[in-house]
Scaffold this active site. Structure first.
Site, PDB file in Angstrom:
ATOM      1  N   ASP A   1     119.810   4.611 -74.786  1.00 35.76           N
ATOM      2  CA  ASP A   1     119.688   3.838 -76.020  1.00 35.76           C
ATOM      3  C   ASP A   1     120.764   2.771 -76.168  1.00 35.76           C
ATOM      4  OD1 ASP A   1     118.371   3.343 -78.540  1.00 35.76           O
ATOM      5  OD2 ASP A   1     117.875   5.473 -78.572  1.00 35.76           O
TER       6      ASP A   1
ATOM      7  N   GLU B   1     107.119  -8.871 -93.259  1.00 31.72           N
ATOM      8  CA  GLU B   1     107.857  -9.426 -92.123  1.00 31.72           C
ATOM      9  C   GLU B   1     107.252 -10.738 -91.644  1.00 31.72           C
ATOM     10  OE1 GLU B   1     109.100  -5.245 -92.425  1.00 31.72           O
ATOM     11  OE2 GLU B   1     107.125  -6.234 -92.471  1.00 31.72           O
TER      12      GLU B   1
END
Length: 639
Positions: free
Chosen positions: A286, A235
């Site tokens: 969420d 990443e």
């Protein structure tokens, strides 16, 4: 553009008129989230907010990437498509045949650029280690409690670092962290995530797993942690490419196997012990707009907390869209279009992930169609590609329409659609946050082929008739009293779809109602009926589609009808059940979560202090719109 630290990004936002400093005390428990929810749902995502008085030593930065412009500022570009164009150019350069020595020599500068993006571990300490908490205590950080039914405070922008114990390969991901004690959190990594695989390897070795959590630094680190990269791609190589400067890493103090960015604001070091009992983590409001239900997850024990002297605590909230994460998703949609096109689906022209679909639920793919069956080929390729395996509804269209014009797109798709032959139902892995699946992490998928059809794709047993331009909705509701609302306005726009709000009262109710509606002469030619529960306002199209997409398992909840005609052929139609499910009426065995709304007392407190916040004209709580749609005070419908 490489930001030196998070303060540098804050200064850039302020100079661009994209930041508001809030000096009034605001409680990290519920109040910051309620203010942010109001701002993030204002036009163009409002402004980034810096809460300077949090009752701790640290300010909170939130909504910093909550608009298209701020997302571009975070990644250092004018337009997100610029990044996709650069990636595409790199792919083409690397794949171009090199016929001469001059061709090969011309590659050297680009190869040098690749090298300059690779992360580098440096000696000594970084700015992220200027202050070391001798007695690590997470309660000294302004960790937010976002919603009233959350299991507790959650760290919501953690950049989590782990390593494969066998290969040493680093993974950087983002998983929420519920704070249970001053030195212990949950570690909410799902079974499909790379960190969960690392955890499994440590479990086999019976070894404690070192973990480091980074907060802040260059905002590119936060974005890269969310990016859908292949497992073998670092990443921080993506971060280096985006910022055009390598990421400098330093070793952690108590977990030296893990390296972290030297310019981060906070580093939380610790370990997960695979032999230790799991902890009951959640619920959590969420990104789906629903509470994700509590479950068992590993414990993360904190061994050290280090930070910059001028550290800023970055955070975000998720909930009923739109929120800041919609813009992070938009960046992924644009950036990863080129890799998908170059490696998986060469015919793809464009891709769109509408906010109402909350990432995985709804994806629109536009292709250059050259042969029959090509939409199905694209469907299989995309459902087999990385995180696209979690996609629930895939709409495939061709280059005869602009897919970011949703009205024209819907008209084009429905013009080309036979619902009895052009909708494909399947099953596969799903996001574990998808509450509509009968089994967690496994459920139905749907592909809608809205491309123009070749002769080979047409089924002559079906007759095509124009859909009605209007419906007598009052007459239908009088005949079926369980129907509490009908939105037929899309018919007037040449979109053969209606939305129906139903108060269910018996098993198989929606299936039976769908069959009955399609026998009505007035409904002949309506290609699609979408059902939602009776509390949903079907005239609020965006909200109704958000509820529908969340509550639908396409394979279980889709009902195709083939209505015979006087000509000896059939009219095709489909009904889809986007209502909430329970055990009594639907034989649904899992708990069903509630939608996310703020508590009344929190709304009142924020209303009273609004004038002192410096945020301009009063904005009412977005939760007020949904108060009548919750199922009571519990976070789930108990079966």
């Amino acid at each position: 553009m490489a930001y030196k630290n998070l303060r540098h990004f804050i200064e850039t936002l302020e100079q661009a008129g994209e930041l508001v400093r809030i000096k009034t005390y605001v409680d990290p428990k519920l109040e910051i989230a309620e203010i942010t929810d109001r701002i993030s749902k204002s036009p163009d995502g409002g402004k980034a907010l810096l809460f300077e008085n949090t009752g701790t030593d640290f300010p909170v930065l939130i909504n910093s990437m909550g608009s298209y412009r701020r997302m571009c500022l975070a990644l250092g570009v004018r337009e997100l498509d610029d990044i996709a164009g650069e990636i595409e150019a790199l792919f083409k350069m690397l794949s171009k045949p090199k016929e001469s020595i001059l061709d090969k020599l011309s590659m050297l500068p680009k190869l040098g650029q690749f090298a300059s993006w690779m992360p580098k571990v440096t000696g000594g300490k970084g700015a992220c280690q200027e202050v070391v908490m001798t007695n690590p205590d997470l309660t000294k950080l302004p960790v937010l409690t976002c919603w009233p039914k959350d299991g507790g405070p959650f760290i919501t922008l953690p950049v989590i670092h782990t390593k494969d114990p066998l290969t040493g390969t680093r993974n950087v991901g983002m998983y929420r962290m519920q704070v249970f004690e001053k030195d212990m959190t949950g570690m909410h990594w799902h079974k499909h995530k790379v960190s969960a695989k690392h955890f499994s390897e440590y479990k086999k070795l019976n070894k404690k797993m070192p973990v480091a959590v980074v907060l802040g630094g260059d905002p590119v680190y936060t974005y890269s942690a969310t990016a859908p990269l292949p497992e073998n791609v670092d990443e921080y190589m993506l971060a280096g490419f985006l910022r055009k400067k390598k990421v400098e890493l330093v070793k952690c103090i108590t977990q030296p196997e893990i390296e972290v960015p030297a310019d981060a604001d906070f580093v939380i070091e610790g370990y997960v012990d695979p032999v230790e009992d799991l902890i009951w983590e959640g619920p959590f409001g969420d990104h789906t707009g629903y509470y994700s239900l509590a479950d068992w997850y590993p414990r993360f024990h904190v061994t050290a907390i280090t930070h910059r002297k001028d550290a800023v605590y970055p955070s975000t909230i998720v909930g009923i869209p739109p929120q800041e994460d919609a813009w992070i998703g938009k960046a992924t949609e644009r950036i990863f279009l080129a890799p998908i096109k170059m490696t998986l689906v060469p015919e793809i022209v464009d891709m769109e992930m509408p906010v109402e679909g909350v990432f995985h639920n709804l994806v629109i793919s536009q292709i250059r169609k050259d042969y029959p069956g090509q939409a199905q080929k694209v469907m299989n390729a995309m459902w087999g590609a990385g995180q696209m395996m979690f996609n629930k509804i895939l709409v495939v269209t061709d280059d005869g329409v602009k897919i970011n014009n949703y009205l024209q797109l819907a008209q084009y798709v429905f013009k080309n659609l036979n619902p009895a032959t052009d909708i494909y139902l399947s099953q596969g892995p799903m996001d574990v946050l998808d509450h509509s699946c009968s089994k967690m992490g496994f459920g139905g998928k749907m592909c809608i082929d809205g491309t123009r059809k070749y002769e080979e794709e047409l089924d002559t047993v079906f007759q095509s008739v124009p859909s009605p331009a209007t419906l007598d909705t009052a007459a239908i509701m009088q005949q079926f009293p369980e129907i509490k609302g009908i939105n037929a306005r899309l018919l007037q726009q040449d979109i053969s779809c209606i939305l129906v709000a139903v108060e269910k009262n018996r098993p198989f109710h929606i299936r039976e109602l769908n069959e009955q509606l399609y026998t009505l002469p007035a409904v002949a030619g309506v290609k699609m009926i979408l059902y939602v529960e009776h509390t949903v306002d079907v005239n609020d199209l965006a909200s109704a589609l958000w509820r529908f997409c969340n509550n639908l398992d396409p394979k279980r909840d889709s009902f195709v009808v083939r209505q015979p005609t006087s000509e000896g052929k059939y009219l095709g139609g489909i009904g889809m059940d986007g209502t909430l499910k329970n055990k009594v009426l639907d034989n649904f065995e899992r708990d069903w979560p509630n939608i996310i709304v703020a508590a009344d007392d929190t709304i009142k407190k924020v209303d009273e202090k609004w004038s002192a916040l410096g945020l301009g004209e009063f904005l009412p709580s977005p939760s007020l719109k949904y108060k009548h749609q919750i199922y009571g005070e519990e976070a789930v419908v108990q079966q």
